[in-house]
Motif scaffolding. Structure first.
Motif, short mmCIF file in Angstrom:
data_model
loop_
_atom_site.label_atom_id
_atom_site.label_comp_id
_atom_site.label_asym_id
_atom_site.label_seq_id
_atom_site.Cartn_x
_atom_site.Cartn_y
_atom_site.Cartn_z
N ILE A 100 -0.36 9.58 2.66
CA ILE A 100 -2.37 9.81 2.82
C ILE A 100 -3.21 10.05 1.39
CG2 ILE A 100 -3.69 11.74 3.41
CD1 ILE A 100 -2.46 12.56 5.47
N LEU A 103 -3.34 6.94 -0.58
CA LEU A 103 -4.14 5.90 0.30
C LEU A 103 -4.62 4.72 -0.70
CD1 LEU A 103 -4.90 7.12 3.51
CD2 LEU A 103 -3.93 5.05 3.26
N PRO A 104 -5.91 5.45 -2.11
CA PRO A 104 -6.61 4.92 -2.13
C PRO A 104 -6.10 3.60 -3.33
CG PRO A 104 -7.53 7.38 -1.83
CD PRO A 104 -5.91 7.27 -1.71
N ILE A 105 -5.10 3.68 -3.34
CA ILE A 105 -4.11 2.35 -4.26
C ILE A 105 -4.20 1.21 -2.94
CG2 ILE A 105 -2.44 2.00 -5.50
CD1 ILE A 105 -2.17 4.67 -6.86
N ILE A 106 -4.05 1.81 -1.95
CA ILE A 106 -3.76 0.49 -0.72
C ILE A 106 -4.77 0.54 -0.40
CG2 ILE A 106 -1.90 0.40 1.27
CD1 ILE A 106 -0.62 1.84 0.52
N VAL A 107 -5.55 0.80 -0.02
CA VAL A 107 -7.32 0.59 0.51
C VAL A 107 -7.62 -0.14 -0.11
CG1 VAL A 107 -9.18 0.96 2.06
CG2 VAL A 107 -6.45 2.43 1.89
N PRO A 108 -8.44 -1.31 0.20
CA PRO A 108 -9.58 -1.59 -1.21
C PRO A 108 -10.65 -0.57 -0.85
CG PRO A 108 -8.06 -3.96 0.53
CD PRO A 108 -8.31 -2.48 1.16
N ILE A 110 -13.69 -1.63 -1.77
CA ILE A 110 -15.04 -2.29 -1.35
C ILE A 110 -15.24 -1.89 0.02
CG2 ILE A 110 -13.48 -4.21 -0.60
CD1 ILE A 110 -16.41 -5.91 -1.39
N ILE A 111 -14.29 -1.31 0.91
CA ILE A 111 -13.84 -1.11 2.19
C ILE A 111 -14.50 0.17 2.00
CG2 ILE A 111 -12.43 -0.72 4.52
CD1 ILE A 111 -10.57 -3.36 3.04
N VAL A 112 -13.72 1.58 0.94
CA VAL A 112 -14.06 2.65 1.49
C VAL A 112 -16.14 3.00 0.99
CG1 VAL A 112 -13.22 4.65 0.24
CG2 VAL A 112 -12.00 2.91 0.31
N LEU A 139 -10.24 7.97 -5.53
CA LEU A 139 -9.78 7.04 -5.55
C LEU A 139 -8.78 7.67 -7.10
CD1 LEU A 139 -10.34 3.83 -6.21
CD2 LEU A 139 -11.65 4.29 -8.11
N PHE B 23 -11.56 9.45 2.76
CA PHE B 23 -11.17 7.62 2.93
C PHE B 23 -10.31 7.30 4.38
CE2 PHE B 23 -10.48 6.46 -1.39
CZ PHE B 23 -10.47 5.39 -1.77
N VAL B 27 -12.63 4.35 6.87
CA VAL B 27 -12.16 3.07 7.08
C VAL B 27 -11.62 3.17 8.96
CG1 VAL B 27 -10.18 1.95 6.48
CG2 VAL B 27 -11.42 3.02 4.63
N GLU B 231 -13.44 -10.50 -0.04
CA GLU B 231 -13.88 -9.51 -0.27
C GLU B 231 -15.22 -10.02 -0.77
OE1 GLU B 231 -11.35 -6.20 -2.26
OE2 GLU B 231 -13.43 -6.11 -2.97
N SER B 258 -2.65 -5.52 2.38
CA SER B 258 -1.99 -4.67 1.36
C SER B 258 -0.86 -3.60 1.84
CB SER B 258 -3.65 -3.76 1.09
OG SER B 258 -3.64 -3.19 -0.22
N ASN B 262 2.60 -3.45 0.42
CA ASN B 262 3.57 -2.14 0.19
C ASN B 262 4.55 -1.98 0.61
OD1 ASN B 262 1.85 -0.85 -1.95
ND2 ASN B 262 0.17 -1.63 -0.84
#
Lengths: 259, 275, 341
Positions: A100, A103-108, A110-112, A139, B23, B27, B231, B258, B262
């Protein structure tokens, strides 16, 4: 033989490719002319000076600084205890927590930014700056946890046990014995977080508005309308800032050890 | 002393809850929008998305460019990593520092440089016209090539650093042993170096690939609306077309790619540790 | 017992499915030097850590100097522990390391300085007071760790494998050091080790542990000469250990007659290699291997009882590998075991 000629050739080309553009930007920013061009027509610092006069740059710089500094600090305040828990205890849902937090590394990003805008800012009138701040903190959080975890894993836990047996409380042991020895890691995490946050674009794309803009977003907007060396100058200044921080970190800290 | 699970949870929870709320939750809600039309669950948003040729083009282009950048960065990466690994310590440190340097600079700055270089009045055009290879300026910006070059420059350092690490962790005697047994350099690379540095390649490759997929600035600045990537398309769909469903579809695909990358990475990491 | 200083009552430590220590009962007198001896996984370290308070028992009681300390937190027990890794604080000097606990107690100024300096001096490290631990050798670090605990005047001093990491010479020095400290201060000392030689050399009493329980408690002489079980016998060097069934020596495959009546109530018999006589006797064996050991010569024999190890004076004529010869396991020299397992 061939390696001896090939090697410097490859490296030379590589470094030109990676660094050359940056040097060109520096040169372009020193142009005395009025348009963005390389080679620059004459040398002058006027564009560098101009950068400081543009109000929106000053404001967005302040915003970016604010987010980078306080966002990273918040990430550390959240992240250091988490890193401690993950590294010292056999946490029941350790892997889940780690995922958890990562996550910020995985989720792009821009989406957040979009999601926060749509579900928090727009419907509830949630303060954009606050949303931006939360996004930046989240982030940086994974970096904070990762780097501090690495430092903690290198520190034997029996030191804390020794401190406790000598009469210290658990919290006291953390501050007296653990902190002094992970100071370098924390500082490295801060610098890494700072640079990451400052240079971040996608997260901030949607979370912008009048008066709420990070510097990179501001620069992108400026680039769309004006085609002068100001951006080049600003890019150069920012680059020097980033490089300077990391250089100092390496010099006084051995930064590369922690990341 | 580290037995108390409640303690541990209390320490870790704030960070986890914060990350989940900021997050994860938003999302997930966003992604659900792509699966629900008028309150019922269906995939029509996805079929609708892919039925438009523009979207298909963008999706394939993003994927293709991602693979191309990854492949090229792997080739250049190995060459560069070899050269660097064999340098004397002092030079090696400096070169590695120079390779890492760009990572510290804002992507805006790094991408912007290419405008100066590839623009109509940029260096390349000046050189081409100066050499008489063309009468007028060539359009180099807003092409796939420009985006490709921009992405390559952005992510190449990651691949190189990853490969350097893999090469240095390779058993030192592996290459001489193969040479003594009669292998030529190609065989040495294919049969010895590649297998032994496989993980570094995968780590680097994953970073480069996911980076390219989820890049915004470079495609936006160097590609614009002529070379749309996922994007930039997403941004467009939201800010221009107000089409959140479409945005949700794109978001979902980005996240899936993504996460897939991973997971692959984690699988390979644990596979190694088992050996 | 009225002079029980440290008492463990039915101490049990279990984690999930594993039971590290089960129903352990142990009494230690004030001023004793006790060794917890056993192979890894026997529960000795777990027991030690629970005395220190670093592990919470699942059930049972720990009493120290009359008070029940089972639920007392580790920082209030006044128990000292010298870690196997020494656990010195790398960011503090030797002086500050030693002063750490005293400062926490609120001791300062001249009083603190007196205690710390005296302590550092007593282990011969006065010159190193301002150095950091990284600048010291392993042996020196250990002495700092020792002093750091001792200045706190602990009720019990625990030591985790104090001699295992040291080379032969340092080992002798440290052994002497520990004995000196114990003599001068009279502190109750418990150390954990897997090395029977260390335990025999240092301890007043040895607690042999296996699989979370106590196999035998006794003085070094008792453990050495009168092991109660096959495990203990094997651990202290009886290499020829057999079960007794129906008055005969038994292995998993055969049983063999004894040269006389077996001792009453014995469930097993054990012989040291030195006690095996070669050249005459009830049994036959074939020499599989032989090695010269200075004053003695060792033989490994293949016999109906399985491998037998014998040790004889080096001057005696040698028996060639492959030769068959009679040997005896004299009953008089056997150590009777009150249980086999």
């Amino acid at each position: 033989m061939t390696a001896r000629i090939l090697s410097p050739l490859i490296l030379g080309l590589l470094l030109i490719f990676l660094i050359g553009p940056f040097l060109i930007i520096i040169a372009a920013s020193l142009s005395a002319g009025d348009t963005l061009a390389f080679p620059p027509q004459g040398l002058s610092l006027k564009w560098v000076a101009k950068v400081f006069t543009i109000d929106s740059f000053r404001e967005s710089f302040a915003m970016s600084m604010f987010l980078a500094v306080f966002g990273t600090l918040t990430a550390l305040v959240l992240g250091i205890p988490a890193a401690y828990a993950l590294s010292r205890y056999k946490l029941p849902f350790g892997e889940t927590v780690r995922t958890i937090v990562s996550l910020p590394i995985i989720v792009p990003g821009i989406i957040v930014g979009l999601a926060l805008l749509r579900y928090l800012v727009v419907p509830f009138g949630f303060n954009i700056t606050l949303a931006l701040f939360m996004a930046h903190t989240a982030l940086v959080l994974p970096y904070a946890v990762r780097v501090v975890s690495a430092s903690l894993n290198n520190l034997r836990s029996d030191m804390e046990e020794a401190a406790v047996l000598l009469g210290s409380s658990r919290v006291g042991a953390f501050f007296r014995v653990v902190m002094p020895n992970i100071r370098g890691g924390i500082l490295a995490a801060f610098i890494l977080g700072f640079v990451t946050s400052f240079n971040q674009v996608p997260v901030s794309l949607f979370l912008s508005g009048p008066g709420v803009r990070t510097l990179p977003i501001d620069m992108l907007g400026y680039m769309e309308t004006t085609y002068d060396p100001s951006i080049a100058a600003l890019s150069s200044l920012l680059a020097f800032l980033s490089i300077g921080i990391v250089f100092l970190a390496e010099r006084f800290l051995g930064f590369s050890r922690y990341v | 002393m580290f037995q108390n699970r409640a303690e541990a949870l209390a320490l870790a929870l704030p960070a986890a809850v914060f990350a989940a709320l900021v997050f994860l939750l938003p999302v997930v809600v966003l992604l659900s929008e792509g699966f629900r039309i008028d309150g019922s669950w269906m995939l029509s948003a996805y079929t609708g998305f892919f039925s438009e040729s523009l979207n298909r083009t963008v999706f394939l282009r993003t994927f293709r460019l991602g693979l191309e950048v990854t492949a090229v960065s792997a080739v250049i990466g190995y060459a560069a990593a070899f050269a660097i690994v064999n340098l004397p310590p002092k030079g090696k440190g400096r070169v590695i520092g120079l390779v890492t340097l760009p990572l510290m600079i804002s992507p805006v700055a790094r991408t912007y440089a290419w405008i100066v270089i590839l623009g109509r009045t940029g260096i390349v055009n000046q050189a081409i016209q100066g050499l008489g290879l063309s009468d007028g300026p060539l359009r180099l910006l807003f092409t796939e090539t420009a985006v490709f070059i921009g992405l390559l420059q952005l992510f190449l350092p990651l691949m190189i650093l990853s490969l350097i690490s893999a090469l240095e962790n390779m058993p030192k005697d592996a290459v001489p042993a193969a040479r003594v047994l009669g292998a030529n350099w190609f065989q040495v690379f294919w049969k010895v170096i590649l297998p032994l540095t496989r993980e570094g390649l995968v780590v680097g490759g994953t970073l480069v690939f996911t980076g390219s997929l989820t890049a915004y600035i470079t495609p936006a600045v160097l590609g614009g609306s002529k070379v749309l990537m996922l994007e930039t398309l997403l941004y467009q769909q939201v800010s221009v077309a107000n089409n959140f469903v479409s945005a949700s579809v794109i978001a979902f695909m980005l996240i899936v790619m993504s996460i897939a990358a991973n997971i692959l990475l984690k699988r390979l990491a644990t596979a190694r540790n088992k050996r | 017992m009225s002079d029980a200083y440290l008492k463990l009552d039915k101490l049990t430590l279990a984690y999930g499915d594993t039971v590290a220590v089960k129903d352990l009962d142990l009494t230690i007198r004030k001023g004793e030097l006790v060794a917890l001896l056993g192979p890894s996984g026997c529960g000795k370290t777990t027991t030690m850590r629970s005395i220190a308070g670093l592990l919470n028992p699942s059930s049972g009681r720990i009493t120290l100097d009359g008070s029940d300390i089972t639920r007392v937190s580790a920082n209030k027990r006044n128990v000292g522990l010298v870690f196997q890794s020494y656990a010195l604080f790398p960011h503090l000097t030797v002086y500050e390391n030693v002063a750490f606990g005293l400062r926490l107690k609120g001791i300062g100024g001249k009083d603190l300085d007196g205690k710390v300096s005296a302590g550092i001096k007593s282990v011969g490290l006065a010159k190193f007071a301002d150095r950091k631990p990284a600048e010291l050798s392993g042996g020196q670090q250990q002495r700092v760790a020792l002093v750091r605990s001792m200045v706190m005047e602990p009720k019990v001093l625990l030591l985790d494998e104090p001699l295992s990491n040291l080379d032969a010479r340092l080992r002798l020095e440290m052994r002497a050091e520990l004995q000196r400290v114990q003599k001068e201060t009279g502190v109750t000392m418990i150390f954990v080790t897997h090395d029977q030689i260390e335990a025999l050399a240092l301890a007043d009493r040895i607690v042999v542990m296996l699989n979370g329980g106590i196999e035998q408690v006794g003085t070094p002489e008792e453990i050495y000469n009168n092991p109660v079980s096959a495990f203990v016998a094997d651990f202290v060097g009886f290499e020829n250990v057999f079960a007794l069934e129906n008055g005969k020596l038994a292995t998993s495959t055969t049983s063999v007659e004894l040269s006389g009546p077996a001792p009453q109530a014995a469930k097993g018999l054990a012989w040291r290699p030195r006690m095996v006589t070669l050249g005459s006797g009830l049994y036959q064996g074939t020499v599989r291997g032989t090695s010269f050991a200075g004053n003695t010569r060792e033989y490994l024999l293949d016999t109906p009882l399985g491998p037998i190890k014998a040790e004889v004076d080096a001057e005696l004529p040698t028996h060639a590998i492959g030769s068959t010869l009679p040997f005896d396991l004299p009953l008089a020299a056997a150590a009777p075991l009150s249980r086999y397992r």
